[in-house]
Design a protein around this motif. Structure first.
Motif: not given
Length: 322
Positions: A42, A46, A187, A191-192
């Motif tokens: 993650k 990011q 994931e 995250s996006w």
């Protein structure tokens, strides 16, 4: 009786016992969030997003192309490491179990829900919001106690379908590699998240792919949830048109109906109020429902495991015929 024992200890069912063992380990051996391999993933996601999705305006097409290439860039080293381990290993099933254990990360959600329950019982509303924040995307600063419980229940139900049972489904279909690749994509999609304005186009390709991968396992998980809760109420929701507006609505409406409660309603994302459609029955949630959903999810887990055993029995029977 001896034939049944021979079947249960056969090589074809060995992968199932690995699944049972990993599920038990994941339930009772808690690995802190900061030490989990998915946390590193993650952080990488990011960091990549911060470099690619800048504040400068870009064409939609450019963001979509970047959104296609980004998951491939992160998946390539993961798949390379997996391939090397499997090719060089004399015990591939061991590495299958490690990959499944990595992918089957759900206890953090349970732990946070228990902390939310404890804070609300102590009438610490601010603390409850802080405990809820890591497992929801929405803003929690303005949530009332009832809003906290409702958001928590929705998060547990959706994550149980997406993070847990979908991983088990892809393990059954494609082994530990399939489970881990699915979880990595999930994931990245989280995250996006396209609910955030900056990822509306960049996160679109990953979002569409992961929704496709979640469709069948999420529908099967809903069957487990209504069997673990209330079959009659849950089955009634299957006939309602609003259940088919989206995959998340399908999960929440059927689960909320089975629990006999109301979910949905307004939520804040990026300081913008979004009115989510209500689902389930008219009865408002209480703090007891936040504990009850954990019991239901635990029961649904074992319903899923029984279904997985039937799947392996069917596979074994088919192999014996041929």
């Amino acid at each position: 009786m001896s034939n049944l024992i021979n079947i249960l200890i056969s090589e074809q069912l060995l992968a199932y016992w690995v699944l049972v063992l990993v599920v038990l380990i994941e339930k009772f051996v808690y690995l802190p969030e900061k030490y989990h391999p998915l946390t590193l993933l993650k952080l990488m996601a990011q960091g990549m997003a911060n470099k690619v999705v800048t504040s400068e305006p870009r064409q939609i097409r450019q963001q979509q192309i970047a959104g296609i290439l980004a998951p491939l860039t992160l998946l390539l080293p993961v798949c390379t490491v997996i391939a090397v381990f499997i090719l060089l290993s004399q015990f591939p099933l061991f590495f299958e179990s490690i990959m499944l254990l990595t992918a089957l990360k759900f206890q953090y959600v349970i732990k946070q829900t228990q902390k939310v329950n404890q804070a609300l019982r102590s009438e610490k509303k601010i603390l409850a919001r802080q405990m809820l924040s890591p497992i929801v995307l929405r803003e929690t600063e303005k949530l009332s106690p009832m809003g906290i419980v409702k958001a928590n229940i929705e998060s547990v139900l959706l994550r149980f379908c997406y993070q847990y049972c979908s991983v088990i489904f892809w393990y059954l279909i494609a082994g530990g590699v399939g489970a881990l690749v699915y979880r990595v994509l999930y994931e990245l999609s989280h995250s996006w998240n396209v609910k955030l304005i900056r990822f509306r186009y960049f996160g679109g390709p990953t979002r569409r792919l992961i929704k496709l991968l979640q469709l069948v396992p999420s529908c099967l998980t809903c069957c487990s949830l209504i069997l673990a809760c209330n079959l009659k109420l849950g089955a009634t929701a299957l006939t309602q048109v609003k259940s088919y507006k989206s995959l998340s609505m399908f999960i929440l409406n059927i689960s909320a109906s089975a629990m006999g409660i109301s979910l949905g309603g307004p939520a804040y994302y990026n300081n913008k109020k979004i009115r989510m459609p209500s689902c389930g029955l008219p009865k408002q949630v209480t703090l007891a429902d936040n504990q009850r959903v954990l019991i239901i999810v635990n029961s649904a887990t074992w319903v899923t495991m029984i279904a997985a055993l039937l799947f392996y029995f069917l596979t074994y029977s088919t192999a014996q015929i041929h």
